[in-house]
Design a protein around this motif. Sequence first.
Motif, PDB file in Angstrom:
ATOM      1  N   LEU A  65     -11.179 -17.199 -18.243  1.00 60.57           N
ATOM      2  CA  LEU A  65     -11.546 -18.209 -17.414  1.00 60.57           C
ATOM      3  C   LEU A  65     -12.077 -17.821 -15.783  1.00 60.57           C
ATOM      4  CD1 LEU A  65      -8.148 -20.169 -18.312  1.00 60.57           C
ATOM      5  CD2 LEU A  65     -10.460 -20.648 -19.124  1.00 60.57           C
ATOM      6  N   GLY A  66     -12.192 -16.571 -15.806  1.00 59.41           N
ATOM      7  CA  GLY A  66     -13.028 -16.101 -14.665  1.00 59.41           C
ATOM      8  C   GLY A  66     -11.973 -15.964 -13.491  1.00 59.41           C
ATOM      9  N   GLU A  67     -12.463 -16.114 -12.379  1.00 59.55           N
ATOM     10  CA  GLU A  67     -11.553 -16.051 -11.058  1.00 59.55           C
ATOM     11  C   GLU A  67     -11.150 -17.208 -10.713  1.00 59.55           C
ATOM     12  OE1 GLU A  67     -11.181 -13.058  -9.695  1.00 59.55           O
ATOM     13  OE2 GLU A  67     -12.248 -12.252 -11.336  1.00 59.55           O
ATOM     14  N   VAL A  68      -9.833 -17.336 -11.335  1.00 60.89           N
ATOM     15  CA  VAL A  68      -9.076 -18.699 -10.876  1.00 60.89           C
ATOM     16  C   VAL A  68      -7.572 -18.517 -10.864  1.00 60.89           C
ATOM     17  CG1 VAL A  68     -10.766 -20.356 -12.026  1.00 60.89           C
ATOM     18  CG2 VAL A  68      -8.787 -19.166 -13.092  1.00 60.89           C
ATOM     19  N   THR A  69      -7.034 -19.200 -10.101  1.00 60.74           N
ATOM     20  CA  THR A  69      -5.491 -18.894 -10.095  1.00 60.74           C
ATOM     21  C   THR A  69      -4.775 -19.286 -11.317  1.00 60.74           C
ATOM     22  OG1 THR A  69      -4.847 -21.156  -9.073  1.00 60.74           O
ATOM     23  CG2 THR A  69      -5.688 -19.825  -7.400  1.00 60.74           C
ATOM     24  N   LYS A  70      -3.455 -18.851 -11.467  1.00 59.02           N
ATOM     25  CA  LYS A  70      -2.546 -19.185 -12.578  1.00 59.02           C
ATOM     26  C   LYS A  70      -2.381 -20.676 -12.831  1.00 59.02           C
ATOM     27  CE  LYS A  70       1.238 -17.151 -15.304  1.00 59.02           C
ATOM     28  NZ  LYS A  70       2.399 -17.916 -15.578  1.00 59.02           N
ATOM     29  N   GLU A  71      -2.345 -21.329 -11.547  1.00 56.03           N
ATOM     30  CA  GLU A  71      -1.939 -22.883 -11.617  1.00 56.03           C
ATOM     31  C   GLU A  71      -3.165 -23.416 -12.007  1.00 56.03           C
ATOM     32  OE1 GLU A  71      -1.311 -20.591  -9.209  1.00 56.03           O
ATOM     33  OE2 GLU A  71       0.937 -20.583  -9.724  1.00 56.03           O
ATOM     34  N   THR A  72      -3.900 -23.106 -11.730  1.00 59.26           N
ATOM     35  CA  THR A  72      -5.712 -23.687 -11.938  1.00 59.26           C
ATOM     36  C   THR A  72      -5.989 -23.394 -13.281  1.00 59.26           C
ATOM     37  OG1 THR A  72      -6.550 -23.349  -9.609  1.00 59.26           O
ATOM     38  CG2 THR A  72      -8.165 -23.754 -11.775  1.00 59.26           C
ATOM     39  N   ALA A  73      -5.728 -22.132 -14.010  1.00 64.67           N
ATOM     40  CA  ALA A  73      -6.054 -21.988 -15.224  1.00 64.67           C
ATOM     41  C   ALA A  73      -4.906 -22.674 -16.307  1.00 64.67           C
ATOM     42  CB  ALA A  73      -5.681 -20.229 -15.487  1.00 64.67           C
ATOM     43  N   GLU A  74      -3.842 -22.931 -15.770  1.00 62.87           N
ATOM     44  CA  GLU A  74      -2.954 -23.643 -16.542  1.00 62.87           C
ATOM     45  C   GLU A  74      -3.215 -25.199 -16.648  1.00 62.87           C
ATOM     46  OE1 GLU A  74       0.991 -22.621 -14.939  1.00 62.87           O
ATOM     47  OE2 GLU A  74       1.002 -20.806 -16.464  1.00 62.87           O
ATOM     48  N   LYS A  75      -3.623 -25.687 -15.485  1.00 65.83           N
ATOM     49  CA  LYS A  75      -4.065 -27.022 -15.446  1.00 65.83           C
ATOM     50  C   LYS A  75      -5.318 -27.280 -16.378  1.00 65.83           C
ATOM     51  CE  LYS A  75      -5.833 -30.225 -11.699  1.00 65.83           C
ATOM     52  NZ  LYS A  75      -7.545 -30.269 -12.123  1.00 65.83           N
ATOM     53  N   GLN A  76      -6.313 -26.377 -16.040  1.00 68.00           N
ATOM     54  CA  GLN A  76      -7.562 -26.496 -17.135  1.00 68.00           C
ATOM     55  C   GLN A  76      -7.245 -26.447 -18.356  1.00 68.00           C
ATOM     56  OE1 GLN A  76     -10.101 -23.214 -15.800  1.00 68.00           O
ATOM     57  NE2 GLN A  76     -11.408 -24.882 -14.701  1.00 68.00           N
ATOM     58  N   LYS A 117     -19.960 -27.934 -20.756  1.00 73.66           N
ATOM     59  CA  LYS A 117     -20.667 -29.166 -20.807  1.00 73.66           C
ATOM     60  C   LYS A 117     -19.476 -30.071 -20.173  1.00 73.66           C
ATOM     61  CE  LYS A 117     -24.526 -29.740 -23.803  1.00 73.66           C
ATOM     62  NZ  LYS A 117     -24.957 -29.897 -25.040  1.00 73.66           N
ATOM     63  N   ILE A 118     -18.393 -30.281 -20.467  1.00 72.13           N
ATOM     64  CA  ILE A 118     -17.594 -30.990 -20.046  1.00 72.13           C
ATOM     65  C   ILE A 118     -16.925 -30.636 -18.857  1.00 72.13           C
ATOM     66  CG2 ILE A 118     -16.982 -32.343 -22.104  1.00 72.13           C
ATOM     67  CD1 ILE A 118     -14.365 -30.791 -22.411  1.00 72.13           C
ATOM     68  N   GLY A 119     -17.565 -29.661 -17.885  1.00 67.79           N
ATOM     69  CA  GLY A 119     -17.136 -29.397 -16.583  1.00 67.79           C
ATOM     70  C   GLY A 119     -16.326 -28.163 -16.321  1.00 67.79           C
ATOM     71  N   TYR A 120     -16.095 -27.248 -17.417  1.00 61.39           N
ATOM     72  CA  TYR A 120     -15.414 -25.949 -17.361  1.00 61.39           C
ATOM     73  C   TYR A 120     -16.261 -24.955 -17.300  1.00 61.39           C
ATOM     74  CZ  TYR A 120     -11.441 -29.334 -18.219  1.00 61.39           C
ATOM     75  OH  TYR A 120     -10.815 -30.419 -18.184  1.00 61.39           O
ATOM     76  N   ASP A 121     -16.994 -24.855 -16.181  1.00 64.11           N
ATOM     77  CA  ASP A 121     -18.126 -23.884 -16.147  1.00 64.11           C
ATOM     78  C   ASP A 121     -17.528 -22.386 -16.049  1.00 64.11           C
ATOM     79  OD1 ASP A 121     -19.428 -26.074 -15.731  1.00 64.11           O
ATOM     80  OD2 ASP A 121     -19.643 -25.824 -13.402  1.00 64.11           O
ATOM     81  N   ASN A 122     -16.295 -21.973 -15.803  1.00 60.99           N
ATOM     82  CA  ASN A 122     -15.784 -20.797 -15.687  1.00 60.99           C
ATOM     83  C   ASN A 122     -15.381 -20.249 -16.796  1.00 60.99           C
ATOM     84  OD1 ASN A 122     -13.791 -22.948 -15.123  1.00 60.99           O
ATOM     85  ND2 ASN A 122     -12.354 -21.550 -15.066  1.00 60.99           N
ATOM     86  N   VAL A 123     -15.516 -21.311 -18.221  1.00 58.92           N
ATOM     87  CA  VAL A 123     -14.771 -20.780 -19.492  1.00 58.92           C
ATOM     88  C   VAL A 123     -16.040 -19.632 -19.937  1.00 58.92           C
ATOM     89  CG1 VAL A 123     -14.656 -21.533 -21.811  1.00 58.92           C
ATOM     90  CG2 VAL A 123     -13.105 -22.747 -19.715  1.00 58.92           C
ATOM     91  N   GLU A 124     -15.751 -18.408 -20.259  1.00 57.39           N
ATOM     92  CA  GLU A 124     -16.470 -17.853 -21.062  1.00 57.39           C
ATOM     93  C   GLU A 124     -16.038 -16.934 -22.086  1.00 57.39           C
ATOM     94  OE1 GLU A 124     -17.082 -14.767 -18.168  1.00 57.39           O
ATOM     95  OE2 GLU A 124     -18.385 -15.853 -16.810  1.00 57.39           O
ATOM     96  N   ASP A 125     -16.675 -16.367 -22.968  1.00 54.52           N
ATOM     97  CA  ASP A 125     -16.314 -15.471 -24.089  1.00 54.52           C
ATOM     98  C   ASP A 125     -15.202 -16.208 -25.014  1.00 54.52           C
ATOM     99  OD1 ASP A 125     -16.114 -13.469 -25.845  1.00 54.52           O
ATOM    100  OD2 ASP A 125     -14.945 -12.307 -24.473  1.00 54.52           O
ATOM    101  N   VAL A 126     -15.506 -17.347 -25.566  1.00 58.73           N
ATOM    102  CA  VAL A 126     -14.342 -18.157 -26.338  1.00 58.73           C
ATOM    103  C   VAL A 126     -14.420 -17.691 -27.794  1.00 58.73           C
ATOM    104  CG1 VAL A 126     -13.714 -20.084 -27.462  1.00 58.73           C
ATOM    105  CG2 VAL A 126     -14.496 -20.337 -25.034  1.00 58.73           C
ATOM    106  N   ARG A 127     -13.166 -16.877 -28.190  1.00 62.88           N
ATOM    107  CA  ARG A 127     -13.128 -16.474 -29.569  1.00 62.88           C
ATOM    108  C   ARG A 127     -12.152 -17.119 -30.375  1.00 62.88           C
ATOM    109  NH1 ARG A 127     -16.706 -12.627 -30.757  1.00 62.88           N
ATOM    110  NH2 ARG A 127     -15.404 -11.400 -32.056  1.00 62.88           N
ATOM    111  N   ILE A 128     -12.374 -17.525 -31.600  1.00 62.81           N
ATOM    112  CA  ILE A 128     -11.542 -18.339 -32.468  1.00 62.81           C
ATOM    113  C   ILE A 128     -11.054 -17.383 -33.447  1.00 62.81           C
ATOM    114  CG2 ILE A 128     -11.482 -20.270 -33.993  1.00 62.81           C
ATOM    115  CD1 ILE A 128     -12.418 -21.138 -30.985  1.00 62.81           C
ATOM    116  N   GLY A 129      -9.709 -17.571 -33.620  1.00 63.66           N
ATOM    117  CA  GLY A 129      -8.894 -16.758 -34.756  1.00 63.66           C
ATOM    118  C   GLY A 129      -7.805 -17.690 -35.283  1.00 63.66           C
TER     119      GLY A 129
END
Lengths: 80, 80
Positions: A46-57, B27-39
């Motif tokens: 999730l890159g450089e985000v706080t834990k709270e932001t990560a959980e919300k996202q 696309k729905i706004g979570y630009d910070n999301v990277e390297d998604v892996r499904i298991g």
Amino acid sequence: MKAKVYVTLKKSIADPQGNAIGKALNKIGYDNVEDVRIGKLIETELGEVTKETAEKQLKEMCEKLLANTVIEQYSFEVLG
Amino acid sequence: MKAKVYVTLKKSIADPQGNAIGKALNKIGYDNVEDVRIGKLIETELGEVTKETAEKQLKEMCEKLLANTVIEQYSFEVLG
């Protein structure tokens, strides 16, 4: 910020795939195996985000896209 | 004895499904999301066995049936 999302079928929803795997395991000698349930594990960065932001996202992403909340439940872990 | 098995693609293996989900999340706004892996997450009940037996069985079951060890790696948790 690494995170893991776990998406599983709600208990009330039948899991034929899990049943098939359970039977296959029984057949190859693991008679004690019961109630196999299959779910999805989604790992992401999730890159450089706080834990709270990560959980919300993560909650929003599960509700909007990662889980079908009619038949699935979800949980997640922020690994830092 | 409840247990959870996690089966994921080895790092060297491309994950087009994960990529597609990652792009959808961007696309729905979570630009910070990277390297998604499904298991896969496999939950099961192993009945009245010791922790050692459970761990031995889980390793065997992963090697024999639950994971394709050519392209996948696995880990597991015995929850007691």
